[in-house]
Design a protein around this motif. Structure first.
Motif, mmCIF file in Angstrom:
data_model
loop_
_atom_site.group_PDB
_atom_site.id
_atom_site.type_symbol
_atom_site.label_atom_id
_atom_site.label_comp_id
_atom_site.label_asym_id
_atom_site.label_seq_id
_atom_site.Cartn_x
_atom_site.Cartn_y
_atom_site.Cartn_z
ATOM 1 N N ARG A 242 -20.453 -32.863 -2.857
ATOM 2 C CA ARG A 242 -19.658 -32.497 -4.837
ATOM 3 C C ARG A 242 -19.695 -33.717 -4.802
ATOM 4 O O ARG A 242 -19.211 -34.295 -7.546
ATOM 5 C CB ARG A 242 -19.038 -31.254 -4.677
ATOM 6 N N LYS B 56 -23.228 -37.537 -11.188
ATOM 7 C CA LYS B 56 -23.852 -36.891 -13.038
ATOM 8 C C LYS B 56 -23.357 -37.585 -14.340
ATOM 9 O O LYS B 56 -23.374 -38.006 -15.110
ATOM 10 C CB LYS B 56 -23.458 -35.614 -12.811
ATOM 11 N N ALA C 222 -22.056 -36.157 -5.966
ATOM 12 C CA ALA C 222 -23.381 -35.747 -7.233
ATOM 13 C C ALA C 222 -21.982 -35.802 -8.669
ATOM 14 O O ALA C 222 -23.097 -36.279 -10.019
ATOM 15 C CB ALA C 222 -23.622 -33.749 -6.569
ATOM 16 N N ASP C 223 -20.637 -35.818 -8.613
ATOM 17 C CA ASP C 223 -19.814 -36.046 -9.384
ATOM 18 C C ASP C 223 -20.307 -37.126 -10.116
ATOM 19 O O ASP C 223 -20.423 -37.248 -11.856
ATOM 20 C CB ASP C 223 -18.723 -35.270 -9.876
ATOM 21 N N ASP D 234 -17.383 -35.788 -0.447
ATOM 22 C CA ASP D 234 -18.289 -34.392 0.301
ATOM 23 C C ASP D 234 -19.344 -35.058 -0.571
ATOM 24 O O ASP D 234 -19.239 -35.485 -2.038
ATOM 25 C CB ASP D 234 -17.312 -33.200 0.033
#
Length: 324
Positions: free
Chosen positions: A313, A320, A316-317, A311
């Motif tokens: 998230r 990051k 994005a993780d 997903d």
């Protein structure tokens, strides 16, 4: 020598040929040069040793190998530039060949990487004959077997037969290359394989997860695809990700040539060059996987989200955590 011992010796020798190549401890030189005629990228004259890493430049990229006595293809996946102007952080993700032949000095070197997780993509037969990972105290490998479509067993049968006609029938005439392309397609089509790669990406993205290493036998096909996918998910240009994939030919070339020479001298193969398509990584193999990806999911993003089930998230993780 008994027939059983001959079969065992052949299988041990093979433990690096199927989706990876013979046990790395037989290679004396470590930093192997590119094999003649291989599909490797060219290294510049600026190769240098720097502390625990050997840095080798490929165009604008620097590939960071960690030299060991018992493995030839351990690398830090950091250092690559991304489309957004960022750079992949070093010291967080490592790719490697099998770790079963590490020396005590190697284990000390690996301990210095601060690993908190090791993922092993090998099938049980490879682990049986090549040996379980030798790791620093406190580390236990996580097994996430990725299918080789029976290639390892096929190689055992071909080489242990000692029959040049049978070996030609099994591996010659483009059959070895076709086998490799089929394997790469299953990296995309097999739900089980996708689940193993996805689980590893989730581990890498996890906030509490420290430095992670994943490997197969030679660190070139299953490990190569995992690395290609991770780099592209981080926004590394496709060309750079492909050069990281192809660099296995540089690190493995001299060692793999010694394997072929040993097979010929032992009388097991009259034409060990039949193994070259299995020992090398090639753009053609990578293209087979990416073409399958496009056919099944329309785009690389579709493969990440639909094929691997990641997903936004998780994606994005990854960014990051790994891109600065």
């Amino acid at each position: 020598m008994s027939r059983a011992r001959i079969r065992l010796a052949s299988a041990v020798l093979l433990s690096a040929l199927a989706i990876g190549t013979v046990p790395a401890h037989a290679s004396a030189g470590r930093q192997a040069p590119a094999a003649s005629g291989s599909a490797s990228v060219s290294a510049s004259a600026s190769d240098r040793a720097d502390g625990r890493q050997n840095h080798r430049r490929y165009g604008a990229e620097t590939i960071r190998q960690i030299p060991l006595q018992g493995a030839v293809n351990l690398r830090d996946l950091g250092g690559y530039s991304t489309y957004t102007g960022g750079r992949v952080r070093q010291g967080l993700v490592y790719r490697s060949d099998a770790l079963g032949k590490l020396t005590e000095a190697d284990i000390t070197t690996v301990s210095g990487l601060g690993l908190t997780k090791v993922v092993d993509f090998r099938i049980p037969m490879e682990v049986q004959y090549d040996g379980a990972d030798r790791l620093p105290s406190g580390l236990t490998p996580t097994s996430r077997a990725v299918s080789d479509l029976g290639l390892y067993g096929t190689l055992v049968a071909a080489i242990s037969s000692g029959d040049p006609v049978k070996q030609e029938q099994m591996l010659g005439g483009g059959r070895a290359e076709a086998y490799m392309r089929d394997i790469y397609r299953t990296f995309v089509t097999s739900p089980e394989n996708r689940a193993q790669f996805a689980a590893t990406l989730r581990d890498i993205a996890a906030g509490g997860q420290g430095p992670l290493l994943y490997h197969c036998t030679s660190g070139k096909d299953r490990t190569g695809w995992m690395s290609y996918v991770l780099l592209r998910a981080l926004g590394v240009p496709e060309g750079s990700a492909a050069r990281d994939y192809l660099a296995s030919n540089t690190y493995r070339g001299a060692y793999d040539a010694k394997v072929r020479e040993g097979l010929k001298l032992s009388g097991r193969m009259q034409n060990p060059d039949l193994l070259i398509p299995l020992q090398e990584v090639r753009q053609d193999y990578l293209d087979a996987a990416t073409a399958q990806l496009a056919a099944d999911y329309g785009s690389f993003y579709g493969y990440l989200t639909q094929g691997l089930g990641l997903d936004l998230r998780v994606l994005a993780d990854l960014q990051k955590k790994l891109v600065r």
